[in-house]
Design an enzyme around this catalytic site. Structure first.
Site, PDB file in Angstrom:
ATOM      1  CE1 TYR A  53       6.800  -5.050  11.555  1.00 43.97           C
ATOM      2  CE2 TYR A  53       5.102  -6.538  12.342  1.00 43.97           C
ATOM      3  CZ  TYR A  53       6.388  -6.318  11.913  1.00 43.97           C
ATOM      4  OH  TYR A  53       7.266  -7.362  11.829  1.00 43.97           O
ATOM      5  CG  HIS A  72      -7.423  -4.824  10.615  1.00 40.63           C
ATOM      6  ND1 HIS A  72      -6.404  -3.924  10.821  1.00 40.63           N
ATOM      7  CD2 HIS A  72      -8.577  -4.187  10.933  1.00 40.63           C
ATOM      8  CE1 HIS A  72      -6.932  -2.790  11.252  1.00 40.63           C
ATOM      9  NE2 HIS A  72      -8.241  -2.916  11.334  1.00 40.63           N
ATOM     10  CG  ASP A  73      -2.370  -4.865   8.151  1.00 45.41           C
ATOM     11  OD1 ASP A  73      -2.983  -4.330   9.103  1.00 45.41           O
ATOM     12  OD2 ASP A  73      -1.198  -5.268   8.241  1.00 45.41           O
TER      13      ASP A  73
END
EC number: 3.1.1.4
Length: 187
Positions: A53, A72-73
């Site tokens: 997501y 983080h993504d």
């Protein structure tokens, strides 16, 4: 010594994790703050928190936890899912947020009353433990390759992350335009 049964369980777990990541990653980016499955590994929180997501480019995070997920993504996009330091940096960001929440005497809350920080934070933190475990296994089979030098540029205005260690890269970050930073990401 790892028995055959233990090894097959690990292999099954890794396969399930990777399959879930691949299937989930085929979805479109998010530009809406949502809160679903708050206490399970299938969590979707904000625009950036949850396996597979992710927010659309340029979308601001919904709150401080979502900012940790966005950072983080960005790290995983550049370094790959098996780069453990991305996951460790995320945990440091969440720990810092947890301390900030405790010191706020209940004033610091997330964007969702349906998924309060008291439920969401332990869920994403435990999920990251799985990410670290599976990253270690992935690195056994597919070790990082030295060579290329990608550069990341991110606006960290809302992320509240500790950038002293270069977001897990041990490289200094170059600050420009206020909260925007860039760094060369050598492995």
């Amino acid at each position: 010594m790892i028995t055959g049964l233990a090894l097959s369980r690990v292999a099954f777990g890794l396969t399930a994790f990777l399959l879930l990541a691949v299937v989930s990653s085929q979805e479109k980016c998010s530009n809406t703050c949502i809160a679903q499955n708050c206490n399970s590994l299938g969590i979707r929180y904000g625009k950036y928190c949850g396996i597979g997501y992710f927010g659309c480019p340029g979308e601001p995070p919904c709150d401080d936890l979502d900012a940790c997920c966005m950072t983080h993504d960005n790290c995983v996009d550049l370094k790959g899912m098996t780069y453990v330091n991305c996951h460790k940096q995320f945990k440091r960001c969440v720990n810092k947020l947890s301390k900030s929440i405790k010191h706020s005497n209940g004033e610091k809350i997330g964007f969702s009353t349906q998924c309060p920080y008291s439920i969401v934070i332990p869920t994403v933190f435990n999920g990251m433990d799985y990410g670290i475990f599976f990253s270690g296994i992935g690195n056994i089979f597919n070790p990082p390759v030295l060579g290329s030098v990608p550069v990341v540029e991110v606006d960290l205005a809302r992320s509240k992350v500790d950038t002293k260690d270069g977001l897990g890269t041990k490289l200094g970050l170059q600050t420009k335009e206020g909260s925007k930073v860039s760094a060369s990401l050598n492995i």
